[in-house]
Design a protein around this motif. Structure first.
Motif, mmCIF file in Angstrom:
data_model
loop_
_atom_site.group_PDB
_atom_site.id
_atom_site.type_symbol
_atom_site.label_atom_id
_atom_site.label_comp_id
_atom_site.label_asym_id
_atom_site.label_seq_id
_atom_site.Cartn_x
_atom_site.Cartn_y
_atom_site.Cartn_z
ATOM 1 N N ALA A 4 0.829 -1.202 0.000
ATOM 2 C CA ALA A 4 0.000 0.000 0.000
ATOM 3 C C ALA A 4 0.868 1.258 0.000
ATOM 4 O O ALA A 4 2.076 1.207 0.246
ATOM 5 C CB ALA A 4 -0.924 -0.006 1.217
ATOM 6 N N ASP A 5 0.228 2.392 -0.282
ATOM 7 C CA ASP A 5 0.925 3.674 -0.293
ATOM 8 C C ASP A 5 0.113 4.686 0.509
ATOM 9 O O ASP A 5 -0.767 5.351 -0.030
ATOM 10 C CB ASP A 5 1.119 4.167 -1.733
ATOM 11 C CG ASP A 5 1.847 5.506 -1.794
ATOM 12 O OD1 ASP A 5 2.731 5.732 -0.945
ATOM 13 O OD2 ASP A 5 1.540 6.314 -2.690
ATOM 14 N N HIS A 6 0.420 4.785 1.794
ATOM 15 C CA HIS A 6 -0.204 5.786 2.669
ATOM 16 C C HIS A 6 0.909 6.431 3.498
ATOM 17 O O HIS A 6 1.150 6.035 4.640
ATOM 18 C CB HIS A 6 -1.264 5.153 3.579
ATOM 19 C CG HIS A 6 -2.472 4.662 2.847
ATOM 20 N ND1 HIS A 6 -3.369 5.516 2.245
ATOM 21 C CD2 HIS A 6 -2.920 3.401 2.616
ATOM 22 C CE1 HIS A 6 -4.338 4.814 1.683
ATOM 23 N NE2 HIS A 6 -4.086 3.533 1.881
ATOM 24 N N PRO A 7 1.620 7.415 2.938
ATOM 25 C CA PRO A 7 2.758 8.002 3.636
ATOM 26 C C PRO A 7 2.393 8.466 5.040
ATOM 27 O O PRO A 7 1.397 9.158 5.242
ATOM 28 C CB PRO A 7 3.141 9.188 2.743
ATOM 29 C CG PRO A 7 2.654 8.803 1.378
ATOM 30 C CD PRO A 7 1.394 8.044 1.621
ATOM 31 N N GLY A 8 3.193 8.058 5.994
ATOM 32 C CA GLY A 8 2.954 8.412 7.384
ATOM 33 C C GLY A 8 2.251 7.335 8.168
ATOM 34 O O GLY A 8 2.285 7.341 9.405
ATOM 35 N N SER A 9 1.606 6.397 7.476
ATOM 36 C CA SER A 9 0.893 5.345 8.202
ATOM 37 C C SER A 9 1.230 3.949 7.705
ATOM 38 O O SER A 9 0.644 2.975 8.165
ATOM 39 C CB SER A 9 -0.625 5.566 8.122
ATOM 40 O OG SER A 9 -1.073 5.541 6.781
ATOM 41 N N CYS A 10 2.148 3.823 6.750
ATOM 42 C CA CYS A 10 2.616 2.500 6.341
ATOM 43 C C CYS A 10 3.989 2.645 5.693
ATOM 44 O O CYS A 10 4.449 3.758 5.420
ATOM 45 C CB CYS A 10 1.635 1.812 5.398
ATOM 46 S SG CYS A 10 1.568 2.494 3.730
ATOM 47 N N ALA A 11 4.617 1.522 5.449
ATOM 48 C CA ALA A 11 5.963 1.516 4.875
ATOM 49 C C ALA A 11 5.956 2.074 3.461
ATOM 50 O O ALA A 11 4.951 2.014 2.749
ATOM 51 C CB ALA A 11 6.509 0.091 4.875
ATOM 52 N N ALA A 12 7.101 2.611 3.032
ATOM 53 C CA ALA A 12 7.256 3.073 1.656
ATOM 54 C C ALA A 12 7.190 1.865 0.734
ATOM 55 O O ALA A 12 7.992 0.934 0.867
ATOM 56 C CB ALA A 12 8.585 3.799 1.492
ATOM 57 N N PRO A 13 6.248 1.837 -0.194
ATOM 58 C CA PRO A 13 6.002 0.601 -0.947
ATOM 59 C C PRO A 13 7.189 0.118 -1.770
ATOM 60 O O PRO A 13 7.495 -1.087 -1.776
ATOM 61 C CB PRO A 13 4.811 0.965 -1.842
ATOM 62 C CG PRO A 13 4.769 2.451 -1.899
ATOM 63 C CD PRO A 13 5.308 2.909 -0.592
ATOM 64 N N ALA A 51 0.006 16.668 4.783
ATOM 65 C CA ALA A 51 1.392 16.397 5.171
ATOM 66 C C ALA A 51 2.395 16.908 4.149
ATOM 67 O O ALA A 51 3.551 17.182 4.497
ATOM 68 C CB ALA A 51 1.584 14.897 5.382
ATOM 69 N N VAL A 52 1.972 17.036 2.887
ATOM 70 C CA VAL A 52 2.895 17.543 1.858
ATOM 71 C C VAL A 52 2.557 18.973 1.450
ATOM 72 O O VAL A 52 3.080 19.501 0.471
ATOM 73 C CB VAL A 52 2.919 16.623 0.616
ATOM 74 C CG1 VAL A 52 3.439 15.246 0.992
ATOM 75 C CG2 VAL A 52 1.546 16.529 -0.037
ATOM 76 N N GLY A 53 1.674 19.614 2.210
ATOM 77 C CA GLY A 53 1.371 21.016 1.982
ATOM 78 C C GLY A 53 0.526 21.293 0.760
ATOM 79 O O GLY A 53 0.650 22.353 0.145
ATOM 80 N N ARG A 54 -0.351 20.351 0.420
ATOM 81 C CA ARG A 54 -1.228 20.537 -0.729
ATOM 82 C C ARG A 54 -2.681 20.524 -0.271
ATOM 83 O O ARG A 54 -3.019 19.931 0.759
ATOM 84 C CB ARG A 54 -1.019 19.445 -1.770
ATOM 85 C CG ARG A 54 0.359 19.451 -2.412
ATOM 86 C CD ARG A 54 0.459 18.385 -3.490
ATOM 87 N NE ARG A 54 1.786 18.359 -4.097
ATOM 88 C CZ ARG A 54 2.171 17.485 -5.004
ATOM 89 N NH1 ARG A 54 1.319 16.551 -5.419
ATOM 90 N NH2 ARG A 54 3.386 17.538 -5.513
ATOM 91 N N VAL A 55 -3.532 21.147 -1.067
ATOM 92 C CA VAL A 55 -4.962 21.143 -0.800
ATOM 93 C C VAL A 55 -5.575 19.924 -1.488
ATOM 94 O O VAL A 55 -5.365 19.719 -2.693
ATOM 95 C CB VAL A 55 -5.628 22.429 -1.321
ATOM 96 C CG1 VAL A 55 -7.140 22.366 -1.113
ATOM 97 C CG2 VAL A 55 -5.034 23.644 -0.611
ATOM 98 N N ARG A 56 -6.283 19.141 -0.738
ATOM 99 C CA ARG A 56 -6.932 17.956 -1.316
ATOM 100 C C ARG A 56 -8.089 18.399 -2.200
ATOM 101 O O ARG A 56 -9.027 19.028 -1.727
ATOM 102 C CB ARG A 56 -7.453 17.045 -0.203
ATOM 103 C CG ARG A 56 -8.235 15.807 -0.666
ATOM 104 C CD ARG A 56 -8.643 15.040 0.574
ATOM 105 N NE ARG A 56 -9.453 13.870 0.303
ATOM 106 C CZ ARG A 56 -10.780 13.844 0.328
ATOM 107 N NH1 ARG A 56 -11.459 14.963 0.588
ATOM 108 N NH2 ARG A 56 -11.439 12.729 0.110
ATOM 109 N N PRO A 57 -8.050 18.066 -3.504
ATOM 110 C CA PRO A 57 -9.136 18.471 -4.398
ATOM 111 C C PRO A 57 -10.390 17.654 -4.141
ATOM 112 O O PRO A 57 -10.372 16.639 -3.428
ATOM 113 C CB PRO A 57 -8.579 18.171 -5.794
ATOM 114 C CG PRO A 57 -7.119 17.893 -5.603
ATOM 115 C CD PRO A 57 -6.978 17.380 -4.207
#
Length: 299
Positions: free
Chosen positions: A34-43, A104-110
């Motif tokens: 999986a890819d959920h930065p901050g809550s799982c390992a870097a895939p 976490a990466v300073g972006r606005v979620r669209p």
């Protein structure tokens, strides 16, 4: 009859490598991270480690969050994985949904449309970079100028693209452009920003498959949320069916659930192929021991 992928993430080094070996030995087609930065390992770091001690199992992200990933960096990760695995990388992508990952990466979620637009743009650009093209994009969702992935070059001429989604527009696009459409069965994102409502009514699945089939012949893969080998499937499913407002009989037919005796699970996989053309399944870690012995009958 069907190929099975195993989605998991590292707990520690020894356990992860053992899991990769066991998944390959059991006959799983792909190991997914999986890819959920901050809550799982870097895939791709985890998958590269698995590549070193396996030889046949494919290795892919399920799924990289296109909303916060840049095509050049993503293409470099995938190409590197393809090199160190000897040509076994799979690029799995999705539009993303967890608000904290944008924060976490300073972006606005669209909104949904913006996330889908971004996913299409990132997926297309990443595939083109992996193919060796020079990529320029100028749009509200993505900007790139003369980007070229010179090194490393993937081993395979085409790295397979998997798109995981339940969004109508993205299902249609994935059916036209991806190698595998990952049917997630997800509905509206819940208040926690991570979990989802389920779109598991049989008519809803019919509609999702129809969209994926409308423009291409990509393989269909179901993301399985529940696997249990039991002599009493009705007892296992009854509470879930009541909460979802559907019958136990209908829930037993949903491809996101594989519950029953070994014979019942084999029969369900056969029915899913006959009704929807589903030929692939992504299952979670607990299914390694539950389905491993069944894979010779399911393959």
């Amino acid at each position: 009859m069907a190929a099975f992928s195993l989605q998991a993430q590292p707990i520690d080094a020894a356990e992860w490598l053992d899991l990769a070996r066991r998944a390959e030995a059991a006959g799983f087609d792909t190991l997914l991270a999986a890819d959920h930065p901050g809550s799982c390992a870097a895939p791709f770091v985890a998958l590269a480690a698995a590549a070193a001690i396996t030889s046949t199992i494919q290795l892919g992200s399920y799924v990289a969050n296109a909303g916060i990933r840049e095509p050049m960096l993503l293409a470099a990760d995938v190409a590197t994985l393809d090199v160190v695995s000897g040509g076994r990388a799979v690029l799995g992508m999705g539009a993303g949904h967890t608000p904290a990952e944008w924060d976490a990466v300073g972006r606005v979620r669209p909104g949904v449309r913006g996330r889908v637009d971004r996913c299409v743009a990132v997926a297309d650009a990443t595939v083109r970079l992996l193919a060796g093209e020079k990529v320029t994009v100028a749009g509200p969702e993505l900007t790139m100028l003369n980007a070229v992935l010179e090194e490393p070059r993937p081993v395979r001429e085409r790295v397979p693209l998997l798109v995981g989604t339940a969004n109508s527009r993205l299902l249609r696009w994935a059916g036209e452009h991806a190698d595998v459409v990952g049917l997630t069965g997800f509905g509206r994102t819940k208040a926690d920003g991570h979990q989802h409502e389920a779109r598991w009514r049989l008519a809803e699945i019919d509609a999702q498959v129809e969209l994926a089939r409308s423009g291409g012949d990509a393989a269909l893969e179901a993301l399985v949320q529940m696997v249990e080998v039991t002599d009493d499937a009705e007892a296992v499913l009854a509470g879930h069916a009541e909460r979802m407002g559907i019958s136990v009989g209908d829930l037993a037919e949903v491809p996101f659930v594989l519950v029953g005796t070994e014979d019942e699970i084999v029969a369900a996989v056969r029915r899913h192929r006959e009704r929807w053309g589903i030929t692939r399944y992504a299952v979670r870690r607990n299914a390694l021991d539950l389905l491993g012995p069944l894979l010779p009958r399911l393959a």
